[in-house]
Design a protein around this motif. Structure first.
Motif, short mmCIF file in Angstrom:
data_model
loop_
_atom_site.label_atom_id
_atom_site.label_comp_id
_atom_site.label_asym_id
_atom_site.label_seq_id
_atom_site.Cartn_x
_atom_site.Cartn_y
_atom_site.Cartn_z
N GLU A 6 0.89 -1.22 0.02
CA GLU A 6 0.14 0.14 -0.06
C GLU A 6 0.80 1.44 0.17
N THR A 7 1.88 1.43 0.77
CA THR A 7 2.64 2.54 0.90
C THR A 7 3.97 2.57 0.05
N LEU A 8 4.03 1.46 -0.84
CA LEU A 8 5.25 1.37 -1.55
C LEU A 8 4.80 1.81 -3.02
N LEU A 9 3.78 1.83 -3.25
CA LEU A 9 3.30 2.02 -4.83
C LEU A 9 3.20 3.42 -5.17
N ASP A 10 3.65 3.59 -6.61
CA ASP A 10 3.15 5.13 -6.99
C ASP A 10 1.85 4.76 -7.93
N GLU A 45 -1.63 8.05 -4.37
CA GLU A 45 -1.71 9.22 -3.57
C GLU A 45 -2.97 10.26 -4.05
N ARG A 98 -6.25 8.65 -2.68
CA ARG A 98 -6.22 8.92 -1.14
C ARG A 98 -6.56 10.45 -1.08
N GLU A 99 -5.86 11.24 -1.92
CA GLU A 99 -6.20 12.63 -1.93
C GLU A 99 -7.70 13.10 -2.38
N GLY A 140 -10.32 10.03 -0.77
CA GLY A 140 -10.28 9.51 0.25
C GLY A 140 -10.24 8.12 0.57
N LEU A 141 -9.78 7.31 -0.45
CA LEU A 141 -9.74 5.90 -0.36
C LEU A 141 -8.26 5.26 -0.36
N SER A 142 -8.34 4.15 0.43
CA SER A 142 -7.22 3.41 0.31
C SER A 142 -7.35 2.41 -0.80
N GLU A 160 -9.97 -0.10 -0.32
CA GLU A 160 -11.49 0.32 -0.51
C GLU A 160 -11.81 0.63 -1.82
N ALA A 200 -4.36 4.21 5.34
CA ALA A 200 -4.33 4.05 3.99
C ALA A 200 -5.08 4.85 3.18
N SER A 201 -6.11 5.43 3.95
CA SER A 201 -7.23 6.23 2.99
C SER A 201 -6.88 7.66 2.97
N PRO A 215 -3.69 10.89 2.15
CA PRO A 215 -2.57 10.90 1.64
C PRO A 215 -1.31 10.89 2.43
#
Lengths: 228, 123
Positions: free
Chosen positions: A189-193, A210, A213-214, A217-219, A222, B6-7, B9
């Motif tokens: 999850e945190t590793l990807l572009d 990102e 998320r921005e 608002g989804l991971s 999700e 995770a949701s 930024p």
């Protein structure tokens, strides 16, 4: 740069990929995400020149992919296959003998980083340490493209973490493009572009994580639940 | 590796953490931040995301990048003071909104806060 143009792959009557087109840019980490049997592995094997399209074109850096693409691509297989008589060092020597871009110094550093014993026989290694060694011989190559097929599959959290750290420590971010096929999203999850969502042989979407998320608002998880 | 929501930024979550560390004094004015790669390894986060974090902090004038040397926390006192009062405002805003939602008046909030702080002082 990797590009698929109207790529279809059939195995007998089964369609693994269905008229797929997309482009992956240099210097990014892509997650190829989808359930088992979605076409992830087939796509990676096509980039690696191990499987060829039934129709359409796969090209890497402007060249149509054939077997010779192996010189430009480091591919980590999902299979846990090894020569049981080999030691860790034998495996490294063998890998180095197969390619022209093997970086011995990097391999040595990686072996230390992953805390592997060079003299140990592969059959004596745990599954986790064999997975670490596979990553060592993949990352020790100075290729513009790295393809990792299910690097986390069946491994415990400690091994998963060392693989993520290994990637972050040894990838050349400005120059290497990385594609990771996985159905385990948490780890990366945190590793990807970018994420590529694939299901039933169709690419559903490619998104910047990102931005997901921005703006939404989804991971990633999700988002995948929403689109599938 | 650090935990993230995770949701939201991730670049912004790291900006937030660094700001808190500066206000708490865990990172000093003039101190060098880890390189993008080091920070990526520490946090388990994509380096492009870390790069974005540093660019955002630079835009906010909280850090300065010196060519060939790295990224440094500003030594400008007014910026650190402004950062401190911004974090305070943010926390107060959340507090006040929560209290409003529950129907407390301004006077009740202030009295409640005053009592709470004084009680804490007395231990």
């Amino acid at each position: 740069m990797i590009s698929f143009e109207h790529v279809t792959k059939k195995y007998g009557r089964e369609t693994a990929l269905n008229d797929v087109s997309f482009t992956l840019e240099k210097g990014k980490i892509y997650g190829f995400l989808g359930p088992n049997g979605s076409g992830k592995s087939t796509s990676l094997k096509m980039m690696a020149g191990l499987v060829f399209p039934t129709s359409g074109t796969v090209s890497v850096n402007g060249k149509k992919v054939d077997r010779k693409i192996a010189a430009e691509i480091a591919y980590l297989s999902e299979l846990d296959f090894y020569y049981s008589a080999f030691t860790v060092q034998d495996m490294i020597n063998f890998s180095a003998s197969q390619v022209s871009d093997f970086d011995w110094k990097k391999a040595e550093e990686l072996v230390a980083f992953m805390q592997l014993d060079p003299n140990k026989k592969l059959k004596q290694l745990s599954k986790g340490n064999r997975a670490r060694l596979k990553l060592v011989v993949t990352l020790a190559r100075n290729t513009p493209i790295l393809l990792l097929d299910e690097p986390f599959s069946g491994l415990d959290p400690m091994v998963r973490e060392s693989i993520v750290k290994g990637l972050l420590s040894y990838i050349d971010f400005a120059n290497q493009t990385v594609v990771i096929a996985t159905h385990e999203i948490d780890e990366i999850e945190t590793l990807l572009d970018e994420v590529i969502a694939i299901q039933n042989g169709d690419i559903w979407a490619i998104e910047n994580v990102e931005e997901l998320r921005e703006t939404k608002g989804l991971s990633v998880i999700e988002w995948m639940k929403q689109i599938f | 590796m650090e935990e993230f929501q995770a949701s939201k930024p991730i670049y912004w979550q790291i900006v937030d953490r660094i700001c808190h560390q500066i206000v708490r004094g865990e990172i000093q004015p003039g101190e060098k931040l880890p390189s993008v790669r080091e920070m990526a390894i520490q946090t388990g986060v994509n380096p492009n995301t870390v790069q974005r974090t540093y660019s955002e902090l630079e835009r906010m004038a909280i850090v300065e990048s010196k060519r060939g040397q790295g990224t440094f926390v500003t030594e400008a006192k007014d910026i650190i003071i402004e950062l401190k009062s911004r974090l305070q405002r943010e926390i107060i805003e959340v507090f006040v909104n929560n209290m409003k939602e529950l129907g407390y008046t301004k006077e009740e909030m202030i009295i409640g806060l005053k009592n709470f702080v004084e009680k804490e002082d007395r231990g």
